[in-house]
Scaffold this motif. Structure first.
Motif, PDB file in Angstrom:
ATOM      1  N   GLU A 142      46.213  38.842  37.465  1.00 21.29           N
ATOM      2  CA  GLU A 142      46.334  37.614  38.253  1.00 21.29           C
ATOM      3  C   GLU A 142      44.983  36.920  38.401  1.00 21.29           C
ATOM      4  O   GLU A 142      44.039  37.487  38.956  1.00 21.29           O
ATOM      5  CB  GLU A 142      46.897  37.957  39.634  1.00 21.29           C
ATOM      6  CG  GLU A 142      47.252  36.751  40.474  1.00 21.29           C
ATOM      7  CD  GLU A 142      48.574  36.125  40.055  1.00 21.29           C
ATOM      8  OE1 GLU A 142      48.723  34.914  40.254  1.00 21.29           O
ATOM      9  OE2 GLU A 142      49.440  36.846  39.550  1.00 21.29           O
ATOM     10  N   ASN A 143      44.885  35.689  37.892  1.00 18.99           N
ATOM     11  CA  ASN A 143      43.674  34.868  38.016  1.00 18.99           C
ATOM     12  C   ASN A 143      42.430  35.534  37.443  1.00 18.99           C
ATOM     13  O   ASN A 143      41.309  35.273  37.884  1.00 18.99           O
ATOM     14  CB  ASN A 143      43.431  34.492  39.481  1.00 18.99           C
ATOM     15  CG  ASN A 143      44.536  33.629  40.045  1.00 18.99           C
ATOM     16  OD1 ASN A 143      45.028  32.725  39.380  1.00 18.99           O
ATOM     17  ND2 ASN A 143      44.952  33.911  41.277  1.00 18.99           N
ATOM     18  N   ALA A 144      42.607  36.433  36.456  1.00 19.49           N
ATOM     19  CA  ALA A 144      41.464  37.080  35.805  1.00 19.49           C
ATOM     20  C   ALA A 144      40.858  36.136  34.778  1.00 19.49           C
ATOM     21  O   ALA A 144      41.519  35.235  34.271  1.00 19.49           O
ATOM     22  CB  ALA A 144      41.915  38.366  35.133  1.00 19.49           C
ATOM     23  N   ASP A 184      40.001  37.627  40.452  1.00 22.76           N
ATOM     24  CA  ASP A 184      39.586  36.261  40.769  1.00 22.76           C
ATOM     25  C   ASP A 184      38.262  36.298  41.527  1.00 22.76           C
ATOM     26  O   ASP A 184      37.742  37.376  41.870  1.00 22.76           O
ATOM     27  CB  ASP A 184      40.665  35.519  41.557  1.00 22.76           C
ATOM     28  CG  ASP A 184      40.966  36.134  42.919  1.00 22.76           C
ATOM     29  OD1 ASP A 184      40.091  36.813  43.491  1.00 22.76           O
ATOM     30  OD2 ASP A 184      42.088  35.924  43.429  1.00 22.76           O
ATOM     31  N   ASP A 185      37.698  35.132  41.793  1.00 24.34           N
ATOM     32  CA  ASP A 185      36.361  35.053  42.384  1.00 24.34           C
ATOM     33  C   ASP A 185      36.282  35.749  43.735  1.00 24.34           C
ATOM     34  O   ASP A 185      35.328  36.482  44.017  1.00 24.34           O
ATOM     35  CB  ASP A 185      35.938  33.590  42.531  1.00 24.34           C
ATOM     36  CG  ASP A 185      35.603  32.932  41.202  1.00 24.34           C
ATOM     37  OD1 ASP A 185      35.624  33.644  40.165  1.00 24.34           O
ATOM     38  OD2 ASP A 185      35.333  31.724  41.182  1.00 24.34           O
ATOM     39  N   SER A 186      37.271  35.521  44.589  1.00 23.96           N
ATOM     40  CA  SER A 186      37.218  36.103  45.935  1.00 23.96           C
ATOM     41  C   SER A 186      37.267  37.626  45.877  1.00 23.96           C
ATOM     42  O   SER A 186      36.567  38.310  46.639  1.00 23.96           O
ATOM     43  CB  SER A 186      38.369  35.563  46.793  1.00 23.96           C
ATOM     44  OG  SER A 186      39.627  35.946  46.260  1.00 23.96           O
ATOM     45  N   CYS A 193      36.246  39.459  43.345  1.00 28.51           N
ATOM     46  CA  CYS A 193      34.958  39.895  42.788  1.00 28.51           C
ATOM     47  C   CYS A 193      33.904  39.997  43.881  1.00 28.51           C
ATOM     48  O   CYS A 193      33.125  40.961  43.929  1.00 28.51           O
ATOM     49  CB  CYS A 193      34.489  38.923  41.704  1.00 28.51           C
ATOM     50  SG  CYS A 193      35.383  39.059  40.149  1.00 28.51           S
ATOM     51  N   VAL A 194      33.869  38.995  44.767  1.00 25.40           N
ATOM     52  CA  VAL A 194      32.906  39.022  45.878  1.00 25.40           C
ATOM     53  C   VAL A 194      33.192  40.217  46.780  1.00 25.40           C
ATOM     54  O   VAL A 194      32.258  40.889  47.259  1.00 25.40           O
ATOM     55  CB  VAL A 194      32.971  37.696  46.674  1.00 25.40           C
ATOM     56  CG1 VAL A 194      32.127  37.792  47.939  1.00 25.40           C
ATOM     57  CG2 VAL A 194      32.493  36.533  45.809  1.00 25.40           C
ATOM     58  N   LYS A 195      34.456  40.531  47.012  1.00 27.47           N
ATOM     59  CA  LYS A 195      34.811  41.683  47.838  1.00 27.47           C
ATOM     60  C   LYS A 195      34.357  42.990  47.204  1.00 27.47           C
ATOM     61  O   LYS A 195      33.854  43.893  47.888  1.00 27.47           O
ATOM     62  CB  LYS A 195      36.322  41.710  48.077  1.00 27.47           C
ATOM     63  CG  LYS A 195      36.823  40.627  49.016  1.00 27.47           C
ATOM     64  CD  LYS A 195      38.347  40.702  49.179  1.00 27.47           C
ATOM     65  CE  LYS A 195      38.857  39.604  50.097  1.00 27.47           C
ATOM     66  NZ  LYS A 195      40.342  39.648  50.219  1.00 27.47           N
ATOM     67  N   ILE A 196      34.516  43.111  45.899  1.00 30.57           N
ATOM     68  CA  ILE A 196      34.085  44.323  45.196  1.00 30.57           C
ATOM     69  C   ILE A 196      32.570  44.486  45.295  1.00 30.57           C
ATOM     70  O   ILE A 196      32.063  45.568  45.628  1.00 30.57           O
ATOM     71  CB  ILE A 196      34.521  44.273  43.722  1.00 30.57           C
ATOM     72  CG1 ILE A 196      36.039  44.411  43.619  1.00 30.57           C
ATOM     73  CG2 ILE A 196      33.832  45.367  42.903  1.00 30.57           C
ATOM     74  CD1 ILE A 196      36.589  44.158  42.238  1.00 30.57           C
ATOM     75  N   LEU A 197      31.855  43.427  45.006  1.00 30.60           N
ATOM     76  CA  LEU A 197      30.390  43.473  45.069  1.00 30.60           C
ATOM     77  C   LEU A 197      29.921  43.743  46.494  1.00 30.60           C
ATOM     78  O   LEU A 197      28.998  44.539  46.712  1.00 30.60           O
ATOM     79  CB  LEU A 197      29.817  42.155  44.556  1.00 30.60           C
ATOM     80  CG  LEU A 197      30.058  41.852  43.064  1.00 30.60           C
ATOM     81  CD1 LEU A 197      29.691  40.407  42.750  1.00 30.60           C
ATOM     82  CD2 LEU A 197      29.261  42.806  42.182  1.00 30.60           C
ATOM     83  N   SER A 198      30.552  43.104  47.451  1.00 31.49           N
ATOM     84  CA  SER A 198      30.186  43.311  48.853  1.00 31.49           C
ATOM     85  C   SER A 198      30.465  44.748  49.281  1.00 31.49           C
ATOM     86  O   SER A 198      29.703  45.333  50.066  1.00 31.49           O
ATOM     87  CB  SER A 198      30.965  42.341  49.757  1.00 31.49           C
ATOM     88  OG  SER A 198      30.667  40.998  49.446  1.00 31.49           O
ATOM     89  N   SER A 199      31.543  45.311  48.769  1.00 36.51           N
ATOM     90  CA  SER A 199      31.898  46.685  49.096  1.00 36.51           C
ATOM     91  C   SER A 199      30.824  47.663  48.618  1.00 36.51           C
ATOM     92  O   SER A 199      30.457  48.610  49.331  1.00 36.51           O
ATOM     93  CB  SER A 199      33.251  47.031  48.463  1.00 36.51           C
ATOM     94  OG  SER A 199      33.698  48.291  48.891  1.00 36.51           O
TER      95      SER A 199
END
Length: 368
Positions: free
Chosen positions: A328-330, A273-275, A277-283
């Protein structure tokens, strides 16, 4: 008048729905052909003679139903998997059918077993309830006692499913990898990491095409790395072992992510899900924060929804449905949706490559 073999994608009216049904039934025959490993047996048939059903079965499976296998082979003729030769009792593989052997580099057998297998099938049957809001969780959670896909695949008794799933992911890379690799200049980087790179097929294709890249790393979860760290895909392409390695870790943990000039996320972000994805990119960004004066580039490779009724969109929307079922939410996303995710994570969309293979590529850089 005979009912001609037609695709439900190209006709309207009653013929569309009958064609959907007939295709589904042929697909069941092809799935059975793949599950039983018939191509591994039939590959040895003389091209000028073929094998009968009894010769295919041999002496090692005397309990097999010969009549039913014959009927399945007969149906597979219309899927372009086998041909009858001389009479209707002798069969040989077609060129496409020979791709269904267990050792074929395309891993087509794994792809068919994943798409039409019991896990995907049982999850897909949950879709109406998901739409109606009955129950909670993804399709996989509903049939696995609440586990998400990654937890499910990490179970000790699911090693065969992981192998099939990984093989199916290789099928995508074998289909479109060369087109993706040649449409972007990856040779401008010295080090590259394939996040969630599985057995390393796509990274191996990149290193093969751009020998100037000094080193590549496949980064994935431990249970995946343990299966594929022998580097078969790299050995196949005669890439020296000093130029690649496998590292296990969790992409949500920035301390576990190795440093590199560029990162590839192929069929990764659409799993979340969007949140998340942001965590992965931020990581990824956080892992490189101490690299002063050094640019960090990421490449997002997915079935990106393109504007204007683009040719690849029918494949993208089809994949979008199965993503919603399995994770989930993909979801699949548009360029603008990815642009917003990148901005939230501290990246800037630099370039869009609408390759439509059906994958397209987004290139982004860290905002300093």
């Amino acid at each position: 008048m005979a009912f001609a073999p037609i695709s439900p994608l190209t006709v309207d009216g009653l013929s569309k729905f009958l064609s959907i049904g007939y295709h589904h039934l042929i697909n069941q025959a092809i799935y059975t052909f793949a599950e039983l490993g018939i191509a591994d047996r039939l590959i040895h048939a003389p091209s000028d003679h073929g094998f009968t059903v009894q010769e295919i079965i041999g002496d090692d499976q005397p309990q097999w139903n010969r009549d039913l296998l014959y009927r399945i082979l007969r149906a597979c003729i219309y899927g372009g998997i086998v041909e009858s030769i001389h009479d209707d009792k002798h069969f040989i593989l077609t060129a496409s059918g020979s791709m269904m052997t267990s050792d074929h580099p395309s891993h087509v057998r794994d792809f068919i077993r994943l798409v039409f297998g019991p896990i995907s099938n049982s999850c897909s049957l949950q879709l109406p309830n998901m739409v109606r809001g009955e129950g909670t969780g993804s399709g996989i959670a509903r049939v696995s006692g609440g586990m998400d896909m990654y937890t499910f695949m990490a179970q000790p008794d699911q090693q065969e499913f992981v192998r099939i799933f990984s093989g199916a992911m290789t099928t995508f890379s074998m289909q479109n990898g060369s087109e993706l690799v040649t449409n972007v200049d990856f040779g401008r980087f010295k080090t590259m990491i394939d996040i969630g790179g599985n057995r390393g097929t796509f990274l191996a294709q990149i290193l093969e095409s751009y020998p100037s890249i000094q080193h590549g790393i496949v980064f994935d979860l431990p249970h995946v790395i343990d299966q594929f760290k022998n580097g078969e895909e790299f050995e196949l392409r005669k890439i020296h072992k000093d130029k690649w390695n496998f590292v296990s870790g969790n992409v949500f943990d920035s301390s576990a992510i190795p440093l590199a000039d560029a990162y590839v996320l192929k069929h990764i972000l659409h799993n979340f899900d969007d949140s998340q994805c942001v965590k992965i990119l931020s990581s990824i960004r956080e892992a490189n924060e101490n690299q002063k004066g050094k640019s960090t580039t990421i490449f997002i490779i997915d079935h990106i929804i393109l504007p204007g009724g683009s040719l690849s969109n029918w494949q993208t929307h089809a994949l979008d449905v199965i993503m919603a079922i399995l994770f989930e939410n993909a979801r699949e996303r548009t360029q603008d949706e990815y642009k917003q995710l990148l901005k939230k994570a501290g990246f800037e969309l630099k370039q869009m490559y609408p390759i439509q293979a059906p994958d397209s590529i987004i290139e982004a850089i860290v905002i300093h």
